[in-house]
Design an enzyme around this catalytic site. Structure first.
Site, PDB file in Angstrom:
ATOM      1  N   GLU A 400       0.799  -1.226   0.000  1.00  0.00           N
ATOM      2  CA  GLU A 400       0.000   0.000   0.000  1.00  0.00           C
ATOM      3  C   GLU A 400       0.838   1.284   0.000  1.00  0.00           C
ATOM      4  O   GLU A 400       0.401   2.323   0.489  1.00  0.00           O
ATOM      5  CB  GLU A 400      -0.978   0.014   1.172  1.00  0.00           C
ATOM      6  N   GLU A 472      -6.596  -7.756  -1.563  1.00  0.00           N
ATOM      7  CA  GLU A 472      -7.370  -7.649  -0.320  1.00  0.00           C
ATOM      8  C   GLU A 472      -8.785  -7.180  -0.645  1.00  0.00           C
ATOM      9  O   GLU A 472      -8.996  -6.433  -1.599  1.00  0.00           O
ATOM     10  CB  GLU A 472      -6.747  -6.650   0.671  1.00  0.00           C
TER      11      GLU A 472
END
Length: 816
Positions: A400, A472
């Site tokens: 991320e 995710e």
């Protein structure tokens, strides 16, 4: 010949390092005896300060070095030390390491005192203020500390195999990337698979890697004098016909054997590498395994456990693979957000679980010193894990993080240089980012309950000619506890199903990894304030929540039958049942009310048309019971529709269609509100009447394979489930994983049983964690640890109210 000696026993631990501890005259025997794997701090289940494990500590161990090792190379390996360490041998620095998730290997032959006892001292820094990945900013997971993976010695002849990378493809081609010491020059290398010799050659210094590896022997001889100390590097290709392929469904494994021997046939080294024949490729239109399109369905996994954090030996690691593959029915796992135990990866190889593994990190990118460590992490990850056939993708971005093309060019180059076979990815949480990798891996959290399950590929990445994978989903979007009310637990499950359905619908999405396998401890900045993120489809002890059944029902090996409701009306707003779902992998499910047949359900739910064995919505609580009322067929049909709708949503939430049907019944059949109430109480409601029970029968191939009965609870008992009852000490202590549930007499979890239970162990084992625990949502667990003694042990679990007791007996075996 290579000899591996595990050094997991006989350590001493000090939770506070101070100067002078590394000296050989330090009285380490006064410190605490421990065994490896070890954590620097045993922590509570929740509500604890993460600074408890952030310290600088010290470990000590003596080991005997025979005089016969004097002419050998002696390598000391630490598979995992969190998070940086300095290793001393006999008071001298042997080496240091700056990553808690990759191994450190040191050649310590020049530091040893041969024929005597030698001392290892390790200074371990578990603080999170170090300028190394994953640190530098906040992190959404506890990082713990200690020597938490295996420690071992390898004693080798100076002429030995340093490294060998083996990969096999679906056509039977074998690629061997082989490195030996310079001392192996003049030795004969023999390569075989299953006893079949693939090739033989005399090793010479001066060999080059890559396409020149099989270069002119004269040139090699000419350069031999200049390269006498350089390792020998060969790249060779072999082939076998009709190999048995590796896949999650049939994880066939082979072993390639490399033997070094001199002109007289004396063997100086043998090395075996296990591998699989498989071709795994992410393409523009999805993921292909062995030439066939294959949908990835997995979850993310942290490597943590209650109380001891990262410090668990082999069998609990393997048990997680079993749960992912056999209980949850998955075909893949992402090792978020760091490389994990080789014991875990070896089980993935053996049981058949595709793996996406990545370098340590979480959102933050540090300075150039930090980046160089991340690049080193990339190299170490690939070198140390590339022989696992289960791994299909390297993650070479910090999870991320923002774009940093210069940095990520270097991590991609490192991965491709050391492994030209596998592709790379990098987990993002933003759309349209720079794509230097082979696969755009993206955390898609678009689903919020009443919208699409996932974004389309083209809306996320402009590089649509490359592979696309969802890394995710869910997790923090709808955190759900095992003790949350029923409707929230159901909504959690249905959201997982919606995402899975939309991923399956999009052919150009390679697959997805849900967040995540189980709840986990986290920092103060995240979670529910108690230092837990309740993002898992299982709790921390790996007890399944309702969402787990959405995954479990997609496999066929183990019968699954679960209901989303206890059928207690007081669990719902206005005492209306709302939606109720059946989770099953059976062909059909027969539903009975008070042993009267209501309906047989099949997987025809259009809500999840792209899922195998999707959740089944219950739409009938009456069946043919209204025939006793002597109504006309049309009247019976309308009354049944109205009663079922009112049962789910209440009188004041009736649809317009049902209201029109009610008006029709009153007008043409002269039914009154009193009549409606009487029919509702008779066929739906159970206020003040006799208890209602439901029975569900899962039918597979015409046979009942599982039965579920739902009825008001009258008796409670405890179920204690262990992953094994025989503990075997081989390299270290062994641990049994224990799941505890409070059940009613029909085997249903009592989801609001949060009372304490007492745990006690007799014999040659001990508890990990406290002896009194509180169940959470009727679920809990513990761990039973061997203590180095053979014999028997018994775990007793008792309800604090004295209503239930359960015993489990264990047998402990020691390696001969």
């Amino acid at each position: 010949m290579e000899q591996r000696i595990y050094l997991n026993n006989g350590w001493y631990f000090s939770d506070a390092y101070h100067a002078g501890m590394e000296k050989t005259d330090y009285r380490y025997e006064e410190e605490t005896p421990v065994r490896i794997p070890h954590t620097v701090a045993v922590t509570p289940l929740h509500y604890f300060d993460e600074h408890e494990y952030q310290k600088i500590s010290a470990y000590f161990k003596t080991f005997n070095v025979p005089a016969a090792w004097m002419d050998k190379d002696v390598y000391l390996t630490f598979d995992g030390v969190a998070h940086s360490c300095v290793v001393y041998i006999n008071g001298k620095v042997a080496g240091e390491h700056f990553c808690g998730y990759t191994a450190l290997t040191l050649n310590i032959k020049d530091l040893l005192d041969y024929g005597h006892e030698n001392l290892i001292m390790v200074r371990v820094n578990s603080r999170e203020d170090q300028n190394i990945p994953p640190f530098g900013f906040v992190i959404d997971y506890m990082t713990y500390g200690g020597i938490y993976r295996d420690v071992y010695l390898e004693v080798k002849d100076p002429a030995h195999v340093e490294d060998a990378y083996v990969s096999g493809d679906m056509d039977g081609r074998i690629r061997l990337d082989f490195t030996a010491t310079a001392a192996a020059a003049g030795k004969k290398l023999t390569v075989s698979v299953g006893g079949v010799t693939l090739g033989e050659e005399i090793l010479q210094t001066g060999n080059k890697s890559g396409e020149d590896a099989a270069g002119d022997q004269a040139d090699n001889a000419k350069n031999q004098a200049d390269t006498a100390k350089e390792p020998i590097h060969l790249l060779r290709e072999y082939a076998i016909s009709s190999p048995l392929l590796w896949s999650p469904e049939v994880p066939n494994l082979y072993t390639i054997k490399m033997t070094l021997e001199d002109e007289f046939g004396v063997v100086s080294d043998e090395k075996e590498v296990r591998f699989g024949f498989r071709t795994a490729v992410f393409k523009e239109d999805g993921f292909y395994l062995n030439g066939e399109k294959y949908k990835i369905r997995g979850l993310n996994r942290h490597q943590s456990y209650p109380y001891v954090g990262y410090a668990m030996p082999k069998n609990p690691q393997r048990n997680d693979v079993y749960l992912l593959k056999k209980e949850l029915g998955l075909n893949a796992v992402r090792t978020s957000h760091y490389p994990q135990s080789h014991h875990f990866l070896e089980a993935c190889d053996e049981m058949g679980l595709l793996v996406f593994t990545e370098i340590p990190g979480w959102q933050h990118i540090g300075d150039e010193t930090w980046k160089l460590k991340a690049i080193k992490n990339t190299e170490d990850m690939v070198l140390q894990y590339r022989n696992h056939p289960s791994i299909i993708l390297w993650g070479v971005r910090i999870n991320e993080s923002v774009d940093d093309d210069d940095f990520y060019k270097r991590t991609n180059e490192a991965a491709h240089r050391l492994d030209p076979v596998r592709q790379t990815g990098g987990v993002r949480c933003y759309k349209k980012m720079s794509l230097l990798e082979d696969v755009y891996t993206y955390n898609d959290f678009v689903h919020s309950g009443d919208n699409q399950g996932c974004d389309t590929k083209k809306s996320v990445t402009s590089d649509t000619n490359k592979g696309y994978l969802i890394s995710e989903y869910m997790g923090h979007m709808f955190p759900t506890k095992a003790f949350d009310w029923e409707e929230k637990r159901l909504e959690d499950a249905i959201r997982h199903a919606r995402v899975l359905n939309d991923v399956a619908k999009n052919d150009d999405i390679a697959g997805s990894f849900g967040w995540c396998m189980f709840d986990y401890n986290t920092h103060k900045d995240f979670g529910s304030g108690d230092r837990i993120c309740y993002h898992g489809v299982m709790d921390m002890f790996r007890n399944p929540k309702m969402a787990a059944y959405v995954y479990a029902e997609m496999q066929d090996a183990v019968p699954v039958l679960a209901l989303s409701s206890t059928m207690d009306i007081g669990e719902h707003h206005g005492c209306n049942r709302n939606e109720t779902y059946i989770f099953t992998n059976a062909d059909s499910v027969k539903m009975y009310k008070n042993d009267n047949f209501i309906k047989e359900y099949v997987h025809d739910n259009k809500q999840f048309s792209h899922l195998k064995n999707p959740p089944i919505k219950i739409d009938d609580y009456i069946g043919d019971a209204l025939k006793a009322e002597k109504m006309t067929p049309a009247q019976e049909r309308d009354v049944k529709i109205i009663l079922n709708e009112v049962a789910k949503f209440g009188l004041y939430q009736m649809t317009t269609g049902s209201k029109l049907k009610a008006a029709k019944l009153m007008t043409f059949h002269h039914m009154s509100m009193t009549d409606a109430v009487e029919l509702y109480n008779k066929y739906i409601g159970d206020w003040g009447g006799a208890s209602v029970s439901y029975r569900f029968e899962a039918i597979k191939d015409g046979k009942v394979v599982k039965t579920l009965r739902i009825a008001p609870m009258t008796q409670m008992h405890l179920e204690v489930e262990c992953d094994r009852v025989v503990l075997k000490e081989i390299e270290s202590y062994d641990v049994a994983c224990v799941r505890i549930r409070a059940l009613d007499e029909n085997g249903n979890t009592l989801c609001y049983y949060n009372d304490p239970v007492m745990l006690s162990v007799e014999g040659n084992a001990e508890l990990i964690g406290p002896s009194v625990i509180g169940l959470s949502g009727g679920r809990g667990g513990t761990y039973i640890k061997s203590v180095g003694k053979a014999g028997n042990a018994k775990l007793t679990v008792s309800d604090v109210n004295g209503r239930a007791t359960a015993d489990v007996e264990f047998k402990i075996q020691l390696e001969p």
